[in-house]
Design a protein around this motif. Structure first.
Motif, PDB file in Angstrom:
ATOM      1  N   UNK A   9     -51.193 -89.999 -21.250  1.00 58.38           N
ATOM      2  CA  UNK A   9     -50.871 -88.582 -21.351  1.00 58.38           C
ATOM      3  C   UNK A   9     -51.633 -87.860 -20.239  1.00 58.38           C
ATOM      4  N   UNK A  10     -50.987 -86.935 -19.528  1.00 60.97           N
ATOM      5  CA  UNK A  10     -51.677 -86.203 -18.447  1.00 60.97           C
ATOM      6  C   UNK A  10     -52.928 -85.486 -18.945  1.00 60.97           C
ATOM      7  N   UNK A  11     -53.961 -85.537 -18.149  1.00 61.21           N
ATOM      8  CA  UNK A  11     -55.218 -84.882 -18.481  1.00 61.21           C
ATOM      9  C   UNK A  11     -55.187 -83.454 -17.950  1.00 61.21           C
ATOM     10  N   UNK A  12     -55.292 -82.486 -18.842  1.00 58.24           N
ATOM     11  CA  UNK A  12     -55.314 -81.076 -18.455  1.00 58.24           C
ATOM     12  C   UNK A  12     -55.856 -80.231 -19.586  1.00 58.24           C
ATOM     13  N   UNK A  13     -56.099 -78.986 -19.276  1.00 57.95           N
ATOM     14  CA  UNK A  13     -56.623 -78.050 -20.261  1.00 57.95           C
ATOM     15  C   UNK A  13     -55.558 -77.028 -20.619  1.00 57.95           C
ATOM     16  N   UNK A 105     -48.039 -78.498 -19.008  1.00 54.33           N
ATOM     17  CA  UNK A 105     -48.131 -79.804 -19.666  1.00 54.33           C
ATOM     18  C   UNK A 105     -46.749 -80.427 -19.788  1.00 54.33           C
ATOM     19  N   UNK A 106     -45.778 -79.620 -20.180  1.00 52.58           N
ATOM     20  CA  UNK A 106     -44.401 -80.098 -20.306  1.00 52.58           C
ATOM     21  C   UNK A 106     -43.879 -80.599 -18.960  1.00 52.58           C
ATOM     22  N   UNK A 107     -44.180 -79.874 -17.894  1.00 55.56           N
ATOM     23  CA  UNK A 107     -43.790 -80.318 -16.545  1.00 55.56           C
ATOM     24  C   UNK A 107     -44.468 -81.628 -16.196  1.00 55.56           C
ATOM     25  N   UNK A 108     -45.753 -81.760 -16.520  1.00 53.60           N
ATOM     26  CA  UNK A 108     -46.487 -82.993 -16.217  1.00 53.60           C
ATOM     27  C   UNK A 108     -45.915 -84.179 -16.994  1.00 53.60           C
ATOM     28  N   UNK A 109     -45.369 -83.918 -18.178  1.00 54.45           N
ATOM     29  CA  UNK A 109     -44.706 -84.968 -18.953  1.00 54.45           C
ATOM     30  C   UNK A 109     -43.325 -85.309 -18.395  1.00 54.45           C
ATOM     31  N   UNK A 110     -42.781 -84.422 -17.560  1.00 55.70           N
ATOM     32  CA  UNK A 110     -41.437 -84.628 -17.015  1.00 55.70           C
ATOM     33  C   UNK A 110     -40.355 -84.351 -18.039  1.00 55.70           C
ATOM     34  N   UNK A 111     -40.635 -83.470 -19.005  1.00 53.47           N
ATOM     35  CA  UNK A 111     -39.702 -83.221 -20.102  1.00 53.47           C
ATOM     36  C   UNK A 111     -39.300 -81.753 -20.203  1.00 53.47           C
ATOM     37  N   UNK A 112     -39.033 -81.160 -19.057  1.00 57.61           N
ATOM     38  CA  UNK A 112     -38.632 -79.754 -18.981  1.00 57.61           C
ATOM     39  C   UNK A 112     -37.155 -79.609 -19.356  1.00 57.61           C
ATOM     40  N   UNK A 113     -36.863 -78.507 -20.017  1.00 62.56           N
ATOM     41  CA  UNK A 113     -35.495 -78.116 -20.339  1.00 62.56           C
ATOM     42  C   UNK A 113     -35.239 -76.794 -19.630  1.00 62.56           C
ATOM     43  N   UNK A 114     -34.236 -76.750 -18.810  1.00 56.85           N
ATOM     44  CA  UNK A 114     -33.905 -75.523 -18.085  1.00 56.85           C
ATOM     45  C   UNK A 114     -32.960 -74.682 -18.938  1.00 56.85           C
ATOM     46  N   UNK A 115     -33.511 -73.646 -19.542  1.00 56.42           N
ATOM     47  CA  UNK A 115     -32.706 -72.764 -20.389  1.00 56.42           C
ATOM     48  C   UNK A 115     -32.357 -71.456 -19.705  1.00 56.42           C
ATOM     49  N   UNK A 116     -32.478 -71.411 -18.378  1.00 58.69           N
ATOM     50  CA  UNK A 116     -32.262 -70.157 -17.655  1.00 58.69           C
ATOM     51  C   UNK A 116     -30.839 -69.630 -17.797  1.00 58.69           C
ATOM     52  N   UNK A 117     -29.848 -70.507 -17.917  1.00 60.13           N
ATOM     53  CA  UNK A 117     -28.466 -70.011 -18.035  1.00 60.13           C
ATOM     54  C   UNK A 117     -28.240 -69.260 -19.342  1.00 60.13           C
ATOM     55  N   UNK A 118     -29.126 -69.502 -20.323  1.00 58.34           N
ATOM     56  CA  UNK A 118     -29.035 -68.804 -21.606  1.00 58.34           C
ATOM     57  C   UNK A 118     -30.118 -67.740 -21.771  1.00 58.34           C
ATOM     58  N   UNK A 119     -30.810 -67.429 -20.663  1.00 59.30           N
ATOM     59  CA  UNK A 119     -31.849 -66.413 -20.709  1.00 59.30           C
ATOM     60  C   UNK A 119     -33.139 -66.865 -21.372  1.00 59.30           C
TER      61      UNK A 119
END
Length: 161
Positions: A9-13, A105-119
């Motif tokens: 798991x990525x190390x971050x605060x 953290x979500x970006x570091x996991x590579x598990x982003x969901x782009x919800x921009x088309x729905x605001x």
């Protein structure tokens, strides 16, 4: 690149609201022992509020009886929203609410969901993982719009295996 079984798991605060206000928590500390992390696209959203979080609240005792040390609910929401959502769902000490306000953290996991088309902006995908001492042992990522493999019942079956 998406995290996978066997990865650390990525190390971050991260920041969350504690009893004394805003506090920093390090992922190295959060993922000591056996941890179930589940991610929802957003606090107060329909499936997340009606099924995903309540499932883990209801199954917390069973998960802990099978050796889970902590259950974390991750969402790309700010600490105030996550605290309010946890209170509205009566999570108590069964599930720890883990805000990822900037989605780092979500970006570091590579598990982003782009919800921009729905605001909705950038969110996290719906997923769940079992982590042992910082190493991913099981990862279940939902298909878009689905709620099956990341449920509390699914994770309960996995930790018991």
């Amino acid at each position: 690149m998406t995290i996978k079984v066997g990865d650390r798991v990525p190390s971050m605060t991260l920041k969350r609201l504690g009893a004394d206000g805003m506090e920093e928590v390090n992922t190295d500390d959060l993922f000591k022992g056996r941890v179930v992390l589940f991610s929802v696209p957003g606090a107060f959203t329909p499936t997340c509020s009606a099924k995903h979080l309540p499932g883990f609240v209801n199954q917390a005792g069973a998960l802990k009886a099978k050796g889970v040390d902590r259950i974390l609910c991750l969402s790309v929401n700010d600490p105030f929203v996550m605290k309010a959502w946890g209170e509205s769902q009566n999570v108590g000490d069964k599930v720890e609410m883990l805000p990822d306000g900037n989605g780092d953290f979500t970006k570091a996991l590579g598990l982003v969901l782009d919800g921009t088309k729905n605001g909705l902006g950038i969110r996290g995908q719906r997923f769940a993982m079992i982590v042992q001492d910082g190493v991913v042992k099981d990862l279940q990522i939902e298909a878009p719009g689905a709620f099956e493999v990341s449920s509390a019942e699914s994770m309960l079956a996995k930790v018991g295996a």
